[in-house]
Design a protein around this motif. Structure first.
Motif, PDB file in Angstrom:
ATOM      1  N   TRP A  64     -32.327  -8.537  25.434  1.00 60.95           N
ATOM      2  CA  TRP A  64     -33.716  -8.269  25.803  1.00 60.95           C
ATOM      3  C   TRP A  64     -34.391  -9.584  26.196  1.00 60.95           C
ATOM      4  O   TRP A  64     -33.862 -10.668  25.896  1.00 60.95           O
ATOM      5  N   PRO A  65     -35.530  -9.528  26.839  1.00 64.76           N
ATOM      6  CA  PRO A  65     -36.241 -10.767  27.187  1.00 64.76           C
ATOM      7  C   PRO A  65     -36.626 -11.576  25.948  1.00 64.76           C
ATOM      8  O   PRO A  65     -36.617 -11.077  24.821  1.00 64.76           O
ATOM      9  N   ASN A  66     -36.968 -12.831  26.172  1.00 64.74           N
ATOM     10  CA  ASN A  66     -37.479 -13.747  25.152  1.00 64.74           C
ATOM     11  C   ASN A  66     -36.446 -14.129  24.102  1.00 64.74           C
ATOM     12  O   ASN A  66     -36.796 -14.494  22.973  1.00 64.74           O
ATOM     13  N   GLY A  67     -35.166 -14.043  24.472  1.00 60.51           N
ATOM     14  CA  GLY A  67     -34.121 -14.571  23.593  1.00 60.51           C
ATOM     15  C   GLY A  67     -33.568 -13.606  22.578  1.00 60.51           C
ATOM     16  O   GLY A  67     -32.721 -13.984  21.761  1.00 60.51           O
ATOM     17  N   HIS A  68     -33.988 -12.338  22.578  1.00 62.47           N
ATOM     18  CA  HIS A  68     -33.523 -11.371  21.596  1.00 62.47           C
ATOM     19  C   HIS A  68     -32.290 -10.621  22.125  1.00 62.47           C
ATOM     20  O   HIS A  68     -32.159 -10.397  23.338  1.00 62.47           O
ATOM     21  N   GLY A  69     -31.418 -10.188  21.234  1.00 59.41           N
ATOM     22  CA  GLY A  69     -30.255  -9.420  21.646  1.00 59.41           C
ATOM     23  C   GLY A  69     -29.402  -9.049  20.443  1.00 59.41           C
ATOM     24  O   GLY A  69     -29.647  -9.500  19.323  1.00 59.41           O
ATOM     25  N   HIS A  70     -28.396  -8.210  20.670  1.00 64.20           N
ATOM     26  CA  HIS A  70     -27.519  -7.838  19.560  1.00 64.20           C
ATOM     27  C   HIS A  70     -26.135  -7.454  20.048  1.00 64.20           C
ATOM     28  O   HIS A  70     -25.935  -7.011  21.183  1.00 64.20           O
ATOM     29  N   THR A  71     -25.165  -7.614  19.159  1.00 67.87           N
ATOM     30  CA  THR A  71     -23.823  -7.111  19.363  1.00 67.87           C
ATOM     31  C   THR A  71     -23.732  -5.704  18.761  1.00 67.87           C
ATOM     32  O   THR A  71     -24.528  -5.335  17.903  1.00 67.87           O
ATOM     33  N   GLY A  72     -22.748  -4.951  19.208  1.00 66.57           N
ATOM     34  CA  GLY A  72     -22.558  -3.613  18.646  1.00 66.57           C
ATOM     35  C   GLY A  72     -23.410  -2.566  19.324  1.00 66.57           C
ATOM     36  O   GLY A  72     -24.308  -2.000  18.700  1.00 66.57           O
ATOM     37  N   VAL A  73     -23.144  -2.290  20.598  1.00 69.20           N
ATOM     38  CA  VAL A  73     -23.912  -1.283  21.342  1.00 69.20           C
ATOM     39  C   VAL A  73     -23.347   0.106  21.071  1.00 69.20           C
ATOM     40  O   VAL A  73     -24.064   1.012  20.658  1.00 69.20           O
ATOM     41  N   GLY A  74     -22.032   0.278  21.293  1.00 72.13           N
ATOM     42  CA  GLY A  74     -21.415   1.571  21.075  1.00 72.13           C
ATOM     43  C   GLY A  74     -20.831   1.712  19.685  1.00 72.13           C
ATOM     44  O   GLY A  74     -20.869   2.772  19.067  1.00 72.13           O
ATOM     45  N   LYS A  75     -20.278   0.623  19.168  1.00 66.88           N
ATOM     46  CA  LYS A  75     -19.699   0.608  17.834  1.00 66.88           C
ATOM     47  C   LYS A  75     -19.755  -0.824  17.336  1.00 66.88           C
ATOM     48  O   LYS A  75     -20.135  -1.742  18.069  1.00 66.88           O
ATOM     49  N   SER A  76     -19.383  -1.025  16.063  1.00 66.86           N
ATOM     50  CA  SER A  76     -19.383  -2.376  15.515  1.00 66.86           C
ATOM     51  C   SER A  76     -18.436  -2.433  14.335  1.00 66.86           C
ATOM     52  O   SER A  76     -17.788  -1.437  13.981  1.00 66.86           O
ATOM     53  N   ILE A  77     -18.373  -3.571  13.683  1.00 69.29           N
ATOM     54  CA  ILE A  77     -17.519  -3.719  12.507  1.00 69.29           C
ATOM     55  C   ILE A  77     -18.052  -2.899  11.333  1.00 69.29           C
ATOM     56  O   ILE A  77     -17.373  -2.777  10.309  1.00 69.29           O
ATOM     57  N   HIS A  78     -19.254  -2.346  11.472  1.00 69.64           N
ATOM     58  CA  HIS A  78     -19.831  -1.520  10.404  1.00 69.64           C
ATOM     59  C   HIS A  78     -19.638  -0.021  10.643  1.00 69.64           C
ATOM     60  O   HIS A  78     -20.112   0.790   9.851  1.00 69.64           O
TER      61      HIS A  78
END
Length: 447
Positions: free
Chosen positions: A266-280
């Motif tokens: 996302w703008p302003n430096g935000h973001g994340h891993t795990g869109v469809g699935k993740s280690i959780h």
């Protein structure tokens, strides 16, 4: 001579399309400018409302390197004050947390202040008659941070009174907070389990970078999580899988797993891993939890909440959150080469206690000073901080899956999970918020 102060062009030149200059991690002057500009121009996490449930409750922390105190005021609102007596500059609230009653009292000369910071009383007040005190800064009491926003009990502030709004700064990234809170059948979180704190002898941005670096786990964590996975592989068929093994083993998933996991920015430096699935994604079901969620939200909504399994969400500049396991880390800068890491855990109000047990276990196994996983990263950070002092190379590379047409200000963008786009996203935000309001040097001025 200063190279970077009041020289926004020189600062912006440190961030290229897919490279970052090593000075951004090792230059002490840039660190001081980060404290003066970056941490004042952005919305920075302060604390959680559950830490100050009653009037007069307070919690002390820092924004950048500036001491502040979060307090529940007499009108039940949450205020953030600069933790400094206006008389001689003494820190007023010295404890980490507590209840101050109806006022703060300076331990040096006993000046007192209401919980909104306003001056309440001064000993020997007659000594200030006809001195002009009412025209001095001190008469204003403890200065209050003007820009404070409480979002679903998460408290943020912007030190500069003017600047980007809370909603504009975070935008759709707030969906991670929404998801973590909504995982409670009552839509409420509580800070529980204390906090784990330790020092990393590295620049704070290294820890932020690491959160969405998905090509290091199978390498750096092979000796820790890899050992656990190898031991579990020898277990007899039918052996119940321990909670600790569920937590450990995904860290050494293959590259293909992390590629498919995806990254969203996302703008302003935000973001994340795990869109469809993740280690959780593949943790065992907790008895009674699904039923409680369906009762609270209905089957469709409960499924939508629980099927969202984001890994690390970066809230730029220095907050990272794991919604599926209700943990959060804050990377607090101390010096250019020293960072305090705080790892917090939350209870999902109304959820089975076994969920909290998993949260606390995850924090101990992965984020604690005694963790065998966190030490892998710590060694890498400290090696980097030392080696960046060498003269051999000046630039750090962030070009994995770089695309010249990648978005700069899209509301959100999804891509391959091993793309270094989020790191580039962070550093572009860094260059912007470091230079907001900084006057340009006239052409020909010395850098």
């Amino acid at each position: 001579m200063s190279r970077y102060a009041n020289n926004p062009a020189a600062i912006r030149a440190l961030v290229r399309e897919a490279e970052v200059h090593k000075d951004t991690y090792i230059d002490a002057e840039l660190f001081e400018l980060e404290m003066e500009h970056l941490f004042a121009n952005t919305w920075v996490y302060v604390g959680h409302a559950s830490q100050v449930p009653n009037k007069g409750d307070f919690y002390t922390t820092t924004v950048g390197t500036e001491p502040v105190v979060m307090v529940r005021h007499s009108d039940d609102s949450i205020r953030v004050l600069f933790n400094r007596c206006p008389h001689k500059g003494v820190k007023v609230a010295a404890e980490t947390c507590g209840n101050t009653g109806k006022f703060f009292r300076c331990p040096y000369h006993a000046w007192t202040f209401k919980t909104d910071g306003s001056l309440l009383s001064i000993p020997l007040k007659k000594g200030y008659e006809n001195t002009g005190l009412e025209c001095c800064e001190a008469s204003g009491g403890m200065a209050a941070v003007q820009a404070v926003h409480v979002y679903r009990d998460f408290v943020f502030c912007r030190l500069n009174p003017e600047g980007v709004s809370f909603d504009a700064f975070f935008g759709q990234s707030l969906s991670t907070i929404d998801n973590m809170v909504d995982r409670s059948p009552e839509g409420k979180l509580q800070v529980v389990g204390g906090v784990l704190r330790y020092i990393n002898r590295c620049n704070w941005k290294m820890l932020v970078d690491n959160q969405t670096d998905t090509t290091h786990p199978m390498v750096a964590h092979e000796s820790s999580a890899g050992t656990a996975a190898a031991a579990w592989a020898k277990a007899p068929p039918g052996t119940p899988k321990p909670m600790a093994v569920e937590v450990f083993t995904p860290f050494v998933s293959p590259y293909e797993f992390f590629e498919e996991m995806g990254i969203r920015v996302w703008p302003n430096g935000h973001g994340h891993t795990g869109v469809g699935k993740s280690i959780h994604s593949d943790y065992s079901d907790i008895p009674g939890y699904q039923e409680a969620m369906v009762a609270a939200y209905g089957e469709e909504r409960a499924h939508a909440i629980l099927s969202e399994n984001r890994h690390n969400t970066i809230y730029f500049p220095n907050l990272t959150m794991k919604g599926p396991v209700q943990t959060m880390r804050v990377f607090k800068p101390i010096a250019v080469d020293k960072t305090l890491v705080e790892s917090w855990t939350f209870r999902l109000v109304g959820a089975p206690d076994l969920l909290l047990e998993r949260t606390l276990m995850y924090n101990r196994l992965i984020n604690a000073p005694t963790s065998v996983v966190a030490h892998d990263d710590t060694e890498v950070y400290e090696r980097a901080q030392e080696a960046l002092q060498s003269r051999g190379r000046d630039w750090m590379n962030l070009c994995r899956l770089y695309d010249a047409g990648e978005p700069r200000d899209a509301a959100h963008f999804e891509t391959n999970g091993t793309n270094e786009l989020q790191m580039r996203n962070q550093m572009r935000a860094w260059a912007h918020y470091m230079t907001v309001g900084m006057s340009e040097q006239p052409q020909g001025s010395a850098a």
